[in-house]
Design a protein around this motif. Structure first.
Motif, mmCIF file in Angstrom:
data_model
loop_
_atom_site.group_PDB
_atom_site.id
_atom_site.type_symbol
_atom_site.label_atom_id
_atom_site.label_comp_id
_atom_site.label_asym_id
_atom_site.label_seq_id
_atom_site.Cartn_x
_atom_site.Cartn_y
_atom_site.Cartn_z
ATOM 1 N N MET A 10 -12.184 -55.720 76.401
ATOM 2 C CA MET A 10 -12.776 -55.688 77.828
ATOM 3 C C MET A 10 -11.535 -55.502 78.864
ATOM 4 O O MET A 10 -10.559 -56.339 78.892
ATOM 5 C CB MET A 10 -13.593 -56.784 78.251
ATOM 6 N N ASN A 54 -14.810 -68.364 82.563
ATOM 7 C CA ASN A 54 -15.242 -67.034 81.791
ATOM 8 C C ASN A 54 -15.355 -67.957 80.448
ATOM 9 O O ASN A 54 -16.214 -67.425 79.799
ATOM 10 C CB ASN A 54 -14.051 -66.086 81.384
ATOM 11 N N GLU A 72 -21.606 -54.741 73.209
ATOM 12 C CA GLU A 72 -21.505 -55.386 74.558
ATOM 13 C C GLU A 72 -20.384 -54.546 75.501
ATOM 14 O O GLU A 72 -19.434 -54.445 74.742
ATOM 15 C CB GLU A 72 -21.083 -56.800 74.484
ATOM 16 N N ARG A 73 -20.775 -53.829 76.368
ATOM 17 C CA ARG A 73 -19.833 -53.071 77.046
ATOM 18 C C ARG A 73 -19.418 -53.654 78.578
ATOM 19 O O ARG A 73 -20.104 -54.177 79.213
ATOM 20 C CB ARG A 73 -20.392 -51.834 77.534
ATOM 21 N N HIS A 74 -18.086 -53.814 78.723
ATOM 22 C CA HIS A 74 -17.523 -54.172 79.851
ATOM 23 C C HIS A 74 -17.709 -53.077 80.996
ATOM 24 O O HIS A 74 -17.463 -51.977 80.802
ATOM 25 C CB HIS A 74 -16.055 -54.237 79.617
ATOM 26 N N THR A 90 -17.201 -52.181 85.178
ATOM 27 C CA THR A 90 -16.274 -52.440 86.486
ATOM 28 C C THR A 90 -16.963 -51.651 87.626
ATOM 29 O O THR A 90 -17.889 -51.079 87.303
ATOM 30 C CB THR A 90 -14.922 -51.987 86.110
ATOM 31 N N THR A 118 -16.368 -58.501 87.469
ATOM 32 C CA THR A 118 -17.022 -57.509 86.592
ATOM 33 C C THR A 118 -18.285 -57.955 85.850
ATOM 34 O O THR A 118 -18.638 -59.186 86.009
ATOM 35 C CB THR A 118 -15.919 -56.800 85.556
ATOM 36 N N ARG A 119 -18.671 -57.138 85.074
ATOM 37 C CA ARG A 119 -19.977 -57.619 84.448
ATOM 38 C C ARG A 119 -19.919 -57.007 82.849
ATOM 39 O O ARG A 119 -18.910 -56.261 82.416
ATOM 40 C CB ARG A 119 -21.317 -57.043 84.907
ATOM 41 N N THR A 120 -20.932 -57.650 81.984
ATOM 42 C CA THR A 120 -20.871 -56.792 80.757
ATOM 43 C C THR A 120 -22.340 -56.506 80.430
ATOM 44 O O THR A 120 -23.201 -57.426 80.973
ATOM 45 C CB THR A 120 -20.468 -57.730 79.679
ATOM 46 N N LYS A 121 -22.719 -55.419 79.803
ATOM 47 C CA LYS A 121 -23.978 -55.059 79.396
ATOM 48 C C LYS A 121 -24.204 -54.784 78.262
ATOM 49 O O LYS A 121 -23.003 -54.436 77.346
ATOM 50 C CB LYS A 121 -24.157 -53.486 80.255
#
Length: 346
Positions: free
Chosen positions: A1, A33, A127-129, A131, A150-153
């Motif tokens: 990430m 985190n 899981e994708r990071h 921004t 940021t997020r993860t999806k």
């Protein structure tokens, strides 16, 4: 990430159950985190233990493969769990039609499906990071639009594998079930995906193991989270890698590209002499395809000058915008060749 993190401290082998903050201490991103990672690991492990590696709810069993037509097929709405990870599939925007293989939101321009062939259809989950470059919605508009967290999806992609001489059609679904882990999962996700040892550059005149050269830039006061990433896959001597002192987090949206001239939204962190990677979201979603590397020779405000002209790669479909983002890397040259048992100074 590729986020601006101080470090990643979560280790499942530590068996920590929670993070406890102490009064009067400095707050760092790594603690919160790690707490999120601990809880997520617990929940996904619990789900897997209760329902198994893959399953769906009886009243909303998702991802049923439906009718095929003109080289396409439908993917039923609902939910499904893969190793404890929740995958959710809704209907199209009109709320009436199921999405199809060709209209998956997170799998742009999937491989062609030949109606005359036989395929294995499977669900790939990762899981994708995310921004503010990938989703402008997460900017803090009340403060003028800076990016904060940021997020993860969860990315799910329904993919195909063509049956053939190397992939014979199994005699039964039961046989396919027993061969799933050894024959298929191991093929897509082998246990040995490569190992790496890294160390800072030693002074040439010293043999001491604890000394580092000044130009290694490892002894500064600023925190650095190093990232080493395979750029082009292949065998030893063919594969290449790129690296960053800032976890690859220095990136900006591309506003315009014309020959060697590049206009960007946020020039902070870029400087002449570095190498940059130009890419778009679709390349990342298509299995992490590498972007194009170019040397940056001039920075004037939000206008960059590249060493050589840049054109859209031949594998980018005509209906995609490219490039949409530019990322800084710290090697002083093109991607570095991977050599067995031997490093190369960046």
């Amino acid at each position: 990430m590729k986020g601006d993190f101080s470090r990643d401290t979560f280790d499942p082998l530590k068996h920590f159950s929670r993070v406890l903050e102490q009064q009067g201490r400095v707050r760092v991103d790594a603690d919160s985190n790690e707490q999120t990672a601990i809880l997520l690991h617990y929940l996904r492990t619990l789900v897997t233990d209760l329902i198994g590696p893959y399953a769906g709810p009886e009243d909303s069993y998702g991802f049923k493969i439906g009718q095929t037509n003109n080289g396409d097929f439908t993917i039923g709405e609902g939910r499904y769990y893969i190793n404890g990870i929740l995958c959710e599939n809704e209907k199209l925007d009109n709320g009436k039609e199921d999405i199809t293989y060709k209209t998956q939101q997170d799998y742009p321009n999937p491989p062609h499906l030949d109606p005359g062939e036989t395929y294995l259809v499977y669900l790939d989950v990762w899981e994708r990071h995310i921004t503010a470059l990938e989703d402008d919605y997460i900017r803090e508009t009340a403060l003028g639009g800076p990016d904060t967290g940021t997020r993860t999806k969860i990315i799910w992609q329904v993919k195909i594998e063509q049956w053939g001489k190397t992939n014979p059609i199994p005699e039964s679904c039961k046989k396919m079930h027993f061969e799933w882990e050894d024959e298929w999962v191991t093929r897509w996700q082998p246990a040995n995906r490569g190992l790496l040892k890294a160390r800072v550059k030693r002074p040439e005149e010293s043999s001491g193991p604890c000394l580092t050269a000044p130009d290694a830039k490892y002894r500064g006061q600023e925190n650095q989270l190093y990232r080493i990433e395979i750029h082009q896959g292949g065998k030893v001597g063919e594969a290449t890698f790129i690296w960053s002192r800032d976890n690859g987090s220095v990136a900006s949206r591309v506003l315009k590209l014309s020959g060697t001239e590049l206009n960007v939204e946020k020039p902070l962190g870029f400087e002449p002499g570095i190498w940059v990677e130009l890419s778009n979201d679709e390349q990342e979603l298509r299995g992490g395809k590498p972007g194009v590397l170019r040397k940056l020779i001039k920075v004037e405000g939000d206008r960059f000058t590249l060493e050589s002209p840049l054109s859209t790669p031949s594998d980018i479909p005509n209906n995609e915008d490219w490039p949409t983002k530019v990322r800084r890397w710290d090697q002083r040259g093109d991607a570095i060749l991977v050599r067995e048992g031997k490093g190369e100074d960046g």
